[in-house]
Design a protein around this motif. Structure first.
Motif, short mmCIF file in Angstrom:
data_model
loop_
_atom_site.label_atom_id
_atom_site.label_comp_id
_atom_site.label_asym_id
_atom_site.label_seq_id
_atom_site.Cartn_x
_atom_site.Cartn_y
_atom_site.Cartn_z
N ARG A 199 2.47 23.55 -62.73
CA ARG A 199 2.66 22.62 -61.61
C ARG A 199 3.16 23.37 -60.37
NH1 ARG A 199 -0.75 19.84 -62.49
NH2 ARG A 199 -0.06 18.72 -60.63
N VAL A 200 3.93 24.45 -60.58
CA VAL A 200 4.38 25.25 -59.44
C VAL A 200 3.19 25.90 -58.75
CG1 VAL A 200 5.71 27.27 -58.77
CG2 VAL A 200 6.69 25.63 -60.37
N LEU A 201 2.21 26.37 -59.54
CA LEU A 201 1.00 26.94 -58.94
C LEU A 201 0.30 25.93 -58.04
CD1 LEU A 201 -0.49 28.93 -61.96
CD2 LEU A 201 0.62 29.86 -59.93
N ALA A 202 0.25 24.68 -58.49
CA ALA A 202 -0.39 23.65 -57.67
C ALA A 202 0.38 23.45 -56.38
CB ALA A 202 -0.46 22.33 -58.46
N VAL A 203 1.71 23.50 -56.45
CA VAL A 203 2.52 23.34 -55.24
C VAL A 203 2.31 24.51 -54.30
CG1 VAL A 203 4.88 23.20 -54.37
CG2 VAL A 203 4.24 21.91 -56.40
N LEU A 204 2.29 25.72 -54.85
CA LEU A 204 2.07 26.90 -54.00
C LEU A 204 0.71 26.86 -53.33
CD1 LEU A 204 3.64 29.68 -56.24
CD2 LEU A 204 4.58 28.71 -54.14
N SER A 205 -0.27 26.34 -54.05
CA SER A 205 -1.59 26.20 -53.44
C SER A 205 -1.53 25.25 -52.26
CB SER A 205 -2.58 25.68 -54.49
OG SER A 205 -3.84 25.42 -53.90
N ALA A 206 -0.80 24.14 -52.42
CA ALA A 206 -0.67 23.19 -51.31
C ALA A 206 0.11 23.79 -50.15
CB ALA A 206 0.00 21.91 -51.80
N VAL A 207 1.11 24.64 -50.49
CA VAL A 207 1.92 25.27 -49.44
C VAL A 207 1.06 26.16 -48.55
CG1 VAL A 207 3.75 26.97 -49.05
CG2 VAL A 207 4.09 25.12 -50.70
N CYS A 208 0.03 26.76 -49.13
CA CYS A 208 -0.81 27.70 -48.37
C CYS A 208 -1.83 27.01 -47.49
CB CYS A 208 -1.53 28.64 -49.34
SG CYS A 208 -0.40 29.71 -50.27
N GLN A 209 -1.95 25.69 -47.61
CA GLN A 209 -2.95 24.99 -46.80
C GLN A 209 -2.46 24.82 -45.37
OE1 GLN A 209 -5.85 24.42 -48.30
NE2 GLN A 209 -4.90 25.28 -50.15
N GLU A 210 -3.40 24.70 -44.47
CA GLU A 210 -3.05 24.50 -43.07
C GLU A 210 -2.42 23.13 -42.85
OE1 GLU A 210 -6.29 25.16 -40.50
OE2 GLU A 210 -6.58 27.27 -41.06
N SER A 211 -2.81 22.15 -43.66
CA SER A 211 -2.25 20.80 -43.54
C SER A 211 -1.90 20.30 -44.94
CB SER A 211 -3.27 19.85 -42.88
OG SER A 211 -2.77 18.54 -42.83
N TYR A 212 -0.68 19.76 -45.11
CA TYR A 212 -0.22 19.28 -46.41
C TYR A 212 -0.80 17.91 -46.71
CZ TYR A 212 3.27 23.03 -46.47
OH TYR A 212 3.90 24.25 -46.47
N PRO A 213 -0.89 17.54 -47.98
CA PRO A 213 -1.49 16.24 -48.32
C PRO A 213 -0.63 15.04 -47.91
CG PRO A 213 -0.67 17.33 -50.30
CD PRO A 213 -0.59 18.33 -49.20
N TYR A 214 0.66 15.22 -47.71
CA TYR A 214 1.52 14.11 -47.30
C TYR A 214 2.72 14.68 -46.57
CZ TYR A 214 3.54 15.58 -51.78
OH TYR A 214 4.03 16.32 -52.82
N HIS A 215 3.37 13.80 -45.79
CA HIS A 215 4.52 14.22 -44.99
C HIS A 215 5.57 13.13 -44.99
CE1 HIS A 215 1.12 16.57 -43.39
NE2 HIS A 215 2.03 17.52 -43.13
N VAL A 216 6.77 13.50 -44.61
CA VAL A 216 7.85 12.55 -44.39
C VAL A 216 7.88 12.22 -42.90
CG1 VAL A 216 10.34 12.14 -44.54
CG2 VAL A 216 9.17 13.45 -46.32
N ASP A 217 7.98 10.90 -42.62
CA ASP A 217 7.94 10.46 -41.24
C ASP A 217 9.05 11.12 -40.41
OD1 ASP A 217 7.14 8.97 -39.02
OD2 ASP A 217 8.62 7.40 -39.46
N LYS A 218 8.65 11.67 -39.28
CA LYS A 218 9.56 12.30 -38.31
C LYS A 218 10.25 13.55 -38.88
CE LYS A 218 10.45 8.03 -35.79
NZ LYS A 218 9.46 8.35 -34.75
N VAL A 219 9.68 14.12 -39.91
CA VAL A 219 10.18 15.38 -40.46
C VAL A 219 9.05 16.39 -40.41
CG1 VAL A 219 11.06 16.56 -42.52
CG2 VAL A 219 11.86 14.25 -41.95
#
Length: 957
Positions: free
Chosen positions: A833-853
């Motif tokens: 699961r950490v590998l999946a997170v690191l893959s998302a970290v390397c993307q130019e845009s994340y799949p979700y965000h926290v409002d105003k963060v």
């Protein structure tokens, strides 16, 4: 593990090697591609399935039967969210295993002794208010106060002896010496005597010794003529009549077995149906039936002859239906020959009991039985009765209470489906012949409360005029109060009735008599009057029960007073403003009783207080009550008790709301935390509510915090951070750390969110290998794995702390996991699961965000620098612009990917901007050009060579 020492875990960890080649992803396109096309369902997924069971049965010598389709179960589609039912319960619709078990157990045939009469409220001629025999005559030899303490146990007996024991075991519920050794009569001796007679009756019948069985029934009946132990007579009556019922059933069933008949046009003999007529009974069976009655008629003694014939009275159905009326009337007249008034009234009671069950429409004998009692009641004052009472040392009030069960049943038979005219006739006859308090008490108990309530003032007069004659009038006041609670009197009569009755109650000196009446009439006052009257009643109860601390002997009655108050009062502001309510609660000095009373109050509050409140009177009073419950919890408290108290306190916390006054709300939670420190469920509730308070604050300011609101949400975060470590459960701590960190992140409290997440990571090694949930042990690794996956999803949105480096929290988590020992695939699953997170970290845009963060993908420093370069266009700032452009050029060349056309163009434009105005340092420009030439020579990359060719040095001469 100490959170503040957790820096040890956040050392450098080479996470870049963990995922070097992530696949570039566009999450928006992927979501649209994977979204399923919705279509209308043809059936509801929670609807029960109808199964059609097709069975074929063939018997020898017969043709095959047609196929029969029988639906096993079917149900109508219901909204799964209707009536507050969960979808699974709604879909079962009563077919859950427990309901099926209950249905199957209730349908099983009983193997125990059957009664000769079916006691059912559905019997023709009886209404639903008619009280069954088993409830009206039970251990009636007890005093009126003791009768209320009878614990009715479910009948699971298999023989008469078991039933006798079951009934006599009820004696254990009373005070030592009140029943068990009354007049030296032990329970065991009486049980043995009944057991011998019962066993002899069964054995004789099984060996076809009918005459012997009849003799045993006669012997049992003779016991009912014995009044040597008067207080035991009602109980003896119940036990002996049970044996007589068994004898009557055996005779009836025996006659039915012999009464086979041949239907018209058929030569095959059949057994009698349940609803047979005398015409279907063969003459031989009728002759046998007559023989039984002839044998009974030859009994010389009146009482056994009466009881045995009454026991087999149902057998007249084999002879002629009209025989019922004549036989019952004859037996009614026969009871006039019984001299003892107590024996006579119970004989009449048994006759009415049998008559109302086998012939409910035959009622002409009931009123004569009552009139006979009125005519002979004066015998209780004769010398024979008085001498018996003197010999047995029994007071007249005690003796008169022995009449109550039989008299109540007799009057109940008269009152069943009667009119108000019947009540007036009974009152008139009773007043003329026997104006006695005992009789009036039974009349009030037997007739409908509506009839009594409509004439409440008339009954007050009758009570005052009645002859006490050993039956205390305060019992009449109590019985009248019970009726007026069930049926309201006319409004104009309510206050006069209360004033008249309470005058008598206030004069009672005996605390037991007083509290018995006050307990009933308190409900009447609460139901029909207001604050002033309720306060007056409570003050009078305190006045009577406080001297010599007599309240300690009457906790059950005082608890009942509180329960009745809570049943009818829903305005808690009015309740707690009563001057005498809390002093009344203070009378409960015994801790266990005090806690029970507090539970009653809190259950009522949580049930009836539908809207949130911030009334200071309610808040302070209930805080005191909840603190009392909380302080009763200790190491020996059962889990169920702890859970109940926690739920009640949590319900109170949820009901308190100060609206938009968030600071006052937080102050309330702070006070609650200081009062309820020993209950995890309550602390969890408080943390959840404080997090909700932070979210409500964010909604009010729409995510744009001012200095004041920012300080407030940080105070909420501090509350949670202080409270969570005090929980006993590590799993609860983990969940609340994550939840509180997410709330803090949503409110842009980054340092607080980091503290929550670091505390959660540091707590992971302390989670035990086994967890106990609902009394069952289970491994903690599946729970921990699910938690860490959720935690990783949150970390993706957390911006990096500039002081701690890239992926600071993730590196700390991985360091913790390295030292975690596990025999399963737990760590490997987490690393995946950490590998999946690191893959998302390397993307130019994340799949979700926290409002105003701004997450790591949203931090655009390059744009910030370029915008700043554009602002440096004045003559005074041109030199600064050139130096900054050259510095950014060097950074892109050495750290960026100039093979991309956009980066190549940006680097070239920056070089030209640095050279444009001739303000840049020539030495630095030459060194930068030499560095690019060397890089192009070493890397042999075409784009670097092209960049060198296009980089021109501006001449300054």
């Amino acid at each position: 593990m100490n959170v503040h020492n957790s820096e040890y875990f956040f050392q450098n960890y080479n996470v870049c090697t963990a995922c070097r080649f992530p696949r570039p992803r566009n999450y928006d396109i992927e979501r649209n591609r994977e979204r399923l096309v919705g279509e209308e369902p043809s059936s509801h997924p929670l609807k029960s399935i109808t199964v059609v069971d097709v069975k074929k049965t063939e018997k020898k010598g017969t043709t095959p039967s047609k196929t029969e389709k029988k639906p096993v179960s079917s149900s109508v589609m219901k909204d799964p969210l209707s009536s507050m039912l969960d979808p699974l319960s709604a879909s079962l619709e009563g077919s859950d295993p427990l309901s099926q078990m209950s249905i199957s157990s209730s349908s099983l045939p009983t193997t125990g002794r059957k009664s000769s009469f079916k006691e059912s409220a559905e019997t023709d001629g009886l209404d639903e208010t008619f009280e069954p025999w088993s409830l009206s005559i039970t251990t009636s030899f007890l005093s009126s106060s003791d009768k209320e303490k009878v614990a009715m146990r479910p009948s699971t007996t298999t023989t008469v002896t078991d039933k006798v024991r079951n009934r006599l075991e009820q004696l254990d519920d009373f005070e030592e010496g009140s029943v068990q050794e009354m007049l030296n009569l032990s329970q065991q001796d009486y049980v043995n005597r009944i057991d011998e007679l019962n066993q002899a009756l069964i054995d004789a019948w099984q060996h076809d010794q009918r005459v012997k069985a009849l003799k045993i029934a006669i012997q049992c009946s003779k016991l009912l003529a014995d009044t040597s132990v008067l207080p035991f007579y009602p109980s003896k009556f119940v036990l002996i009549t049970d044996i007589l019922d068994t004898f009557g059933r055996l005779v009836y069933d025996r006659l039915k077995e012999k009464a086979v008949y041949i239907p018209a046009g058929s030569g095959v003999p059949l057994k009698l149906p349940d609803n047979f007529t005398p015409d279907q009974v063969p003459e031989s069976a009728k002759e046998t039936c007559r023989n039984w009655f002839f044998k009974i008629a030859s009994i010389r003694e009146l009482i056994p002859r009466f009881y045995v014939e009454t026991a087999i009275l149902k057998c007249y159905s084999y002879l002629n239906n009209q025989e019922y009326t004549d036989a019952i009337d004859r037996l009614c007249v026969m009871t006039r020959g019984i001299g003892d008034p107590l024996v006579a009234i119970y004989a009449k009671c048994y006759l009415c009991r049998v008559g109302i069950l086998i012939a409910p429409k035959t009622r002409d004998h009931i009123l004569p039985c009552y009139e006979d009692f009125l005519a002979t009641y004066s015998q209780v004052q004769k010398d024979a009765v008085q001498n018996t009472l003197a010999m047995q040392k029994i007071e007249m009030p005690r003796y008169l209470t022995l009449f109550s069960p039989a008299l109540d049943w007799l009057l109940q038979c008269i009152a069943n489906k009667s009119t108000e005219k019947t009540l007036m006739d009974i009152l008139e006859k009773s007043r003329k012949q026997c104006n006695n308090a005992l009789l009036l008490n039974s009349i009030i108990s037997a007739f409908k409360p509506e009839y009594i309530a409509s004439r409440s003032t008339q009954f007050i007069e009758l009570i005052r005029e009645s002859e006490e004659a050993g039956f205390p009038k305060h019992l009449l006041d109590r019985t009248l109060g019970l009726c007026l609670v069930m049926a309201s009197p006319p409004e104009e009569q309510r206050l006069p009735v209360l004033n008249e009755v309470w005058k008598s109650i206030m004069k009672l000196k005996n605390p037991s008599d007083y509290i018995d009446c006050a307990e009933v009439w308190t409900e009447y006052v609460v139901k029909h009057f207001g604050k002033r009257e309720i306060n007056t009643i409570l003050a009078d109860i305190i006045k009577h029960m406080t001297p010599d601390r007599v309240f300690e002997d009457y906790y059950p009655q005082l608890q009942s007073v509180v329960t009745k108050i809570m049943c009818h009062i829903t305005n808690f502001s009015m309740l707690f403003s009563l001057d005498k309510f809390l002093p009344f609660i203070d009378m409960f000095q015994k801790e266990s009783v005090r806690v029970d009373v507090c539970k009653t109050i809190m259950e009522s509050f949580n049930k009836t207080q539908l809207e949130p409140t911030n009334d200071p009177v309610i808040v302070n009073a209930l805080m005191f009550i909840c603190k009392t419950m909380h302080d009763s919890v200790n190491a020996l408290t059962l889990d169920d008790e702890r859970k109940m108290i926690s739920n009640l306190i949590s319900g109170f916390v949820r009901k308190i709301s100060f609206g938009r006054d968030f600071e006052q709300q937080l102050s309330f939670y702070v006070e609650a935390r200081s009062n309820f420190t020993n209950l995890d469920m309550v602390l969890i509730e408080l943390v959840q509510n404080v997090n909700n308070l932070s979210i409500d604050t964010r909604k009010v300011v729409k995510g744009n915090h001012s200095r004041k609101t920012g300080n407030f949400v940080r105070a909420c975060a501090a509350y949670c951070f202080i409270t969570v470590p005090s929980l006993q459960s590590q799993t609860s701590q983990l969940q609340l750390y994550l939840l509180s960190g997410q709330v803090a992140l949503l409110n842009q409290c980054f340092s607080q969110a980091d503290s929550f997440f670091k505390a959660a990571i540091s707590l992971i090694p302390d989670v035990p290998k086994d967890l106990t949930q609902d009394g069952k042990k289970r491994q903690s690794e599946p729970v921990l794995q699910e938690y860490i996956c959720n935690f990783l999803s949150t970390l993706l949105t957390v911006p990096d702390n500039p002081d701690s480096g890239v992926l600071y929290l993730l590196r700390g988590l991985l360091n913790i996991l390295q030292n975690y020992t596990s025999d399963s695939d737990f760590k490997s699953n987490i690393y995946v699961r950490v590998l999946a997170v690191l893959s998302a970290v390397c993307q130019e845009s994340y799949p979700y965000h926290v409002d105003k963060v701004d997450s790591n993908d949203s931090i655009t420093l390059l744009e910030e620098v370029l915008n700043h370069l554009k602002s440096l266009h004045t003559a005074e700032t041109l030199r600064r612009q050139s130096q900054l452009a050259l510095e950014l050029f060097n950074t892109i060349v050495h750290h960026g990917d100039v093979t991309k056309s956009s980066m190549f163009a940006l680097a070239l434009n920056l070089w030209n901007l640095a050279q444009k105005h001739g303000e840049c340092d020539t030495k630095q420009t030459v060194r930068s050009l030499d560095a690019v030439k060397k890089k192009a020579a070493v890397l042999n990359i075409k784009e670097y060579t092209d960049l060198v060719n296009k980089m021109a040095l501006e001449s300054r001469t």
